[in-house]
Design an enzyme around this catalytic site. Structure first.
Site, PDB file in Angstrom:
ATOM      1  CE1 TYR A 150      59.628  78.624  33.734  1.00 33.55           C
ATOM      2  CE2 TYR A 150      57.501  79.219  34.298  1.00 33.55           C
ATOM      3  CZ  TYR A 150      58.829  79.559  33.917  1.00 33.55           C
ATOM      4  OH  TYR A 150      58.898  80.834  33.343  1.00 33.55           O
ATOM      5  CG  ASP A 232      55.030  78.021  42.185  1.00 41.58           C
ATOM      6  OD1 ASP A 232      54.007  78.642  42.316  1.00 41.58           O
ATOM      7  OD2 ASP A 232      55.828  78.030  41.494  1.00 41.58           O
ATOM      8  CE  LYS A 260      50.622  81.327  35.669  1.00 38.23           C
ATOM      9  NZ  LYS A 260      50.986  81.369  34.363  1.00 38.23           N
TER      10      LYS A 260
END
Ligand code: PMP
Length: 429
Positions: A150, A232, A260
């Site tokens: 993801y 990522d 985040k």
């Protein structure tokens, strides 16, 4: 299932029902849906958070091991972050021209992230991974990509999932998903698609540790094939080290994506990387965002970096996270449970297996139910804050002890399903 008992979150479930009626999917993030917890038992809404604690709609207090799904690594209402936001609020949140704060924030990223020679700010992890992949495709002139599980909600990430409605078929043919540590599949894909693969985008670590020099092998194979390596670091960034997991593991990608934790709870992401790549790509790509240079988030980011530089954050998160994992596994052994805690301190997860060592959703549900009822909250995995006190950790382990005991006894007695007060959690993809 013990259905006769009134739900401890009855009011919240009524609210959720209404939300589902007026908000598509009920909320904005799948990992915050009522169905990701034990529906009927787990909290559905939080109305306040401070430090490492969150309070639900019914007024119950929890130690939060998810921390906003990662953004609040330095704690909810971190005083330094809060002060920086308040100071910036006095002078403005966004202007009609860039603010010099953008330059300061860019210099800071370049200073701390090993692969960063140039940066671009965006708002969400999805936007930044999208920009990274576009840069890679533009730079290499190739279309195909290899990816992890993801990286966001865009077409190339979801084409091959069960939630691929509205995504043109063509995306499926250009994207290949690989499991973490599966270097053989990566090699095969590079052999089958010679000079066609633009990049490999993966998380540098999920919960499994890199095996057999996985990251270095990826580094070598991408280089040999003229493809870019993209990390990522939306989850790993700032958690594993100030310079991200790339600093922690010492294998440096061409591009990396952060999100985040970088905004300390405010929406901020960035794609960073080698100047030569980003300079070349910029001539032909278009990435543009009204809110990309929004200033409260940039001010919060600088405060987050200050916290990470001046407090023993990483030492503490590895110490307490690894302690929780090791002690959990000792407790599981003591009770004869086969549930296992895995990962490294900053990011932990559980393998929910029954005493016959099979994956078991009901064992997971009972364990989660007993944990959450005692005031410990987490969703899929644990993304703890370094702000957890020794007392918080001690209490958490006491709860794990009780929940493991109860779950294992129920397994042995064949009463797991009878003890459930709610529905098993559901993962969307
Ligand atoms: N990459 C990873 C590894 C993620 O876990 C996520 C979100 N959970 C994203 C990208 C997307 O980030 P966002 O939700 O901010 O778009």
């Amino acid at each position: 299932m013990a259905t006769e008992k009134e739900s401890r979150v009855k009011k919240s479930l009524e609210l959720w029902k209404h939300a589902e009626d007026i908000i598509m999917d009920g909320t904005q993030l799948y990992s915050k849906m009522a169905s990701v917890g034990v529906k009927g038992v787990s909290p559905v809404y939080f109305i306040k958070a401070d430090g490492v604690y969150a309070w639900d709609y019914e007024g119950n207090k929890y130690i939060d091991y998810t921390m906003g799904l990662g953004p609040c690594f330095v704690g909810y209402n971190n005083p330094k972050v809060k002060k920086a936001i308040q100071k910036q609020l006095e002078v403005g949140t966004i202007f009609s021209l860039p603010s010099p704060l953008e330059i300061k924030a860019a210099e800071t990223l370049i200073d701390i992230i090993p692969c960063a020679e140039m940066v671009r700010f965006l708002k969400t992890g999805s936007e930044a991974t999208q920009a990274a992949v576009r840069i890679a495709r533009a730079y290499t002139g190739r279309e195909k990509i290899i990816k992890g599980h993801y990286h966001g909600w865009h077409e190339w990430c979801l084409a091959d999932t069960t939630k691929n409605g509205g995504i043109p078929q063509v995306y499926k043919d250009t994207v290949f998903e690989v499991k973490y540590n599966d270097i053989d599949t990566v090699k095969k894909l590079f052999d089958q698609h010679k000079n066609e693969i633009a990049c490999v985008i993966i998380e540098p670590i999920e919960t499994e540790l890199p095996k057999d020099n996985y990251l270095q092998k990826l580094r070598d194979i991408t280089k040999q094939n003229g493809a870019l390596l993209i990390y990522d670091e939306v989850v790993t960034g700032f958690r594993f080290a100030l310079g991200g997991a790339q600093e922690y593991f010492g294998v440096i990608p061409d591009l990396a994506v952060f999100g985040k934790a970088m905004g300390g709870g405010l929406p901020l992401s960035a794609v960073v990387g080698k100047k030569e790549i980003m300079q070349k790509a910029k001539n032909c790509i278009f990435v543009s965002s009204t809110f990309g240079g929004e200033l409260l988030s940039l001010a919060a980011f600088l405060a987050v970096v200050d916290v990470l530089k001046t407090e023993p954050v990483h030492e503490r998160i590895f110490k307490i996270g690894n302690h929780i994992r090791d002690e959990f596994n000792k407790l599981a052994l003591k009770h004869g449970s086969k549930i296992e805690c895995i990962g490294l301190g900053p990011r932990l997860d559980f393998k929910y297996r029954n005493i016959k060592e099979q994956d078991d959703i009901y064992v997971k549900t009972l364990f989660m139910q007993e944990v959450v009822k005692r005031g410990i909250f987490f969703v899929w995995n644990m993304l703890p804050s370094y702000k957890l006190s020794d007392q918080d950790v001690k209490y958490t382990l006491k709860v794990f002890d009780e929940a493991l005991k109860l779950t294992t006894e129920a397994e042995k007695n064949g009463t797991v399903k009878d003890l459930l007060e709610g529905e098993p959690p559901i993962k969307v993809i």
